[in-house]
Design an enzyme around this catalytic site. Structure first.
Site, PDB file in Angstrom:
ATOM      1  N   THR A  12      -3.705 -48.420  63.491  1.00 17.53           N
ATOM      2  CA  THR A  12      -2.301 -48.811  63.634  1.00 17.53           C
ATOM      3  C   THR A  12      -2.249 -50.169  64.336  1.00 17.53           C
ATOM      4  O   THR A  12      -3.155 -50.539  65.076  1.00 17.53           O
ATOM      5  CB  THR A  12      -1.512 -47.770  64.428  1.00 17.53           C
ATOM      6  OG1 THR A  12      -2.031 -47.664  65.762  1.00 17.53           O
ATOM      7  CG2 THR A  12      -1.554 -46.411  63.747  1.00 17.53           C
ATOM      8  N   GLY A  14      -2.547 -52.803  62.697  1.00 14.26           N
ATOM      9  CA  GLY A  14      -3.699 -53.423  62.031  1.00 14.26           C
ATOM     10  C   GLY A  14      -3.429 -54.762  61.391  1.00 14.26           C
ATOM     11  O   GLY A  14      -4.333 -55.363  60.800  1.00 14.26           O
ATOM     12  N   ILE A  18      -6.148 -57.414  67.805  1.00 14.93           N
ATOM     13  CA  ILE A  18      -7.307 -56.527  67.976  1.00 14.93           C
ATOM     14  C   ILE A  18      -7.453 -55.590  66.788  1.00 14.93           C
ATOM     15  O   ILE A  18      -8.566 -55.307  66.327  1.00 14.93           O
ATOM     16  CB  ILE A  18      -7.178 -55.744  69.291  1.00 14.93           C
ATOM     17  CG1 ILE A  18      -7.230 -56.702  70.483  1.00 14.93           C
ATOM     18  CG2 ILE A  18      -8.276 -54.696  69.412  1.00 14.93           C
ATOM     19  CD1 ILE A  18      -6.840 -56.068  71.812  1.00 14.93           C
ATOM     20  N   GLY A  19      -6.329 -55.100  66.263  1.00 13.66           N
ATOM     21  CA  GLY A  19      -6.395 -54.201  65.113  1.00 13.66           C
ATOM     22  C   GLY A  19      -6.991 -54.873  63.894  1.00 13.66           C
ATOM     23  O   GLY A  19      -7.853 -54.302  63.208  1.00 13.66           O
ATOM     24  N   SER A 139      -4.447 -50.689  78.621  1.00 11.42           N
ATOM     25  CA  SER A 139      -4.169 -52.045  79.105  1.00 11.42           C
ATOM     26  C   SER A 139      -4.693 -52.203  80.524  1.00 11.42           C
ATOM     27  O   SER A 139      -4.687 -51.246  81.308  1.00 11.42           O
ATOM     28  CB  SER A 139      -2.664 -52.322  79.090  1.00 11.42           C
ATOM     29  OG  SER A 139      -2.357 -53.501  79.816  1.00 11.42           O
ATOM     30  N   TYR A 152       6.045 -51.038  80.655  1.00 10.08           N
ATOM     31  CA  TYR A 152       4.858 -51.231  79.812  1.00 10.08           C
ATOM     32  C   TYR A 152       3.632 -50.585  80.447  1.00 10.08           C
ATOM     33  O   TYR A 152       2.892 -49.837  79.799  1.00 10.08           O
ATOM     34  CB  TYR A 152       4.615 -52.719  79.590  1.00 10.08           C
ATOM     35  CG  TYR A 152       3.351 -53.030  78.821  1.00 10.08           C
ATOM     36  CD1 TYR A 152       3.308 -52.880  77.442  1.00 10.08           C
ATOM     37  CD2 TYR A 152       2.205 -53.453  79.484  1.00 10.08           C
ATOM     38  CE1 TYR A 152       2.148 -53.152  76.732  1.00 10.08           C
ATOM     39  CE2 TYR A 152       1.040 -53.734  78.782  1.00 10.08           C
ATOM     40  CZ  TYR A 152       1.013 -53.582  77.405  1.00 10.08           C
ATOM     41  OH  TYR A 152      -0.142 -53.836  76.705  1.00 10.08           O
TER      42      TYR A 152
END
Length: 250
Positions: A12, A14, A18-19, A139, A152
């Site tokens: 996901t 993507g 990073i995805g 994170s 967040y």
């Protein structure tokens, strides 16, 4: 033969960052890759960039909506039949002081980052083969507080807790669950937080290695966690941050 050849992985978020870097590495290893995201246009661009032919499937899905995830997984079933790994990577950021956070802000961040991660795993379970691997994206803000990042950071703290409980819950099927925790990584999301060089230099100065990370730096760790090389690792966190959270720069 590669550990990933002829296997299928669902990512996901993507379409970028990073995805997308993870999808590229998996393709290079001979895997089939399913990239999911909210923007059909971004996914189309990513799929063309990956240039993997029939080994790439792009599906539009908002991870905060379980019904859309269910539909995405059904598309995976029709194309590939089985999944061998999931990277629950989709996320949104929010840079706002506590007094300024609206209910809509809260729902979007928690809905995407935490609810989305949980239901990504849940909806993928019927397709996951025995011995599969799940990786969740947390994170660095789980470990260091920052005033404008309360919602967040809390959503990512919830994500980081998931491997500890999902790991024993899914162990009977041999499914491993771990988390990767990126530091300051040069992605589109990072660039919205640090749009000018002066801000990027401030963040760079917090990192022991003195450099911002790249999406591939995190993707390499994700590949390790998705592979049989990490077969005895589950319920763990892997921090990829250049020393941001654990060291004071010299």
């Amino acid at each position: 033969m590669s550990d990933f050849a002829n296997k299928t992985y669902f990512i996901t978020g993507g379409g970028s960052g990073i995805g997308l870097a993870t999808a590229r590495l998996l393709l290079d290893e001979g895997a089939n890759v399913v990239i999911a995201g909210r923007s059909a246009e971004r996914l189309d661009t990513a799929a063309k960039e990956l240039d993997g032919g029939d080994r790439v499937l792009a599906v539009t899905a908002d991870v905060s909506r379980p019904a859309e995830l269910e539909s995405a997984v059904e598309q995976v079933r029709r194309r590939f039949g089985t999944l061998h790994g999931v990277f629950a990577n989709a996320g949104v950021s929010l840079n706002a002081r506590t007094a300024d956070v609206t209910e809509a802000d809260f729902d979007q961040v928690v809905g995407t980052n935490f609810k989305g991660a949980f239901f990504t795993v849940q909806k993928a379970l019927p397709l996951l083969a025995e011995g599969s691997s799940v990786v969740l994206n947390a994170s660095w803000l789980v470990h260091r507080g920052m005033g404008p990042g309360s919602v967040y950071a809390a959503s990512k703290a919830a994500v980081l807790n998931l491997p500890r409980t999902l790991a024993p819950d899914l162990a009977e099927r041999g499914i491993r669950v771990n988390a990767v925790t990126p530091g300051h990584i040069r992605t589109e999301m990072f660039d919205t937080v640090a749009p000018v060089e002066e801000v990027r230099e401030f963040f760079r100065g917090q990192v022991a290695l003195g450099a911002l990370g790249t999406p591939r730096d995190v993707a390499e760790t994700v590949l390790f966690l998705l592979s049989p090389r990490s077969a005895y690792i589950t319920g763990q966190e892997f921090v990829v941050d250049g020393g941001l959270t654990g060291s004071v720069p010299a």
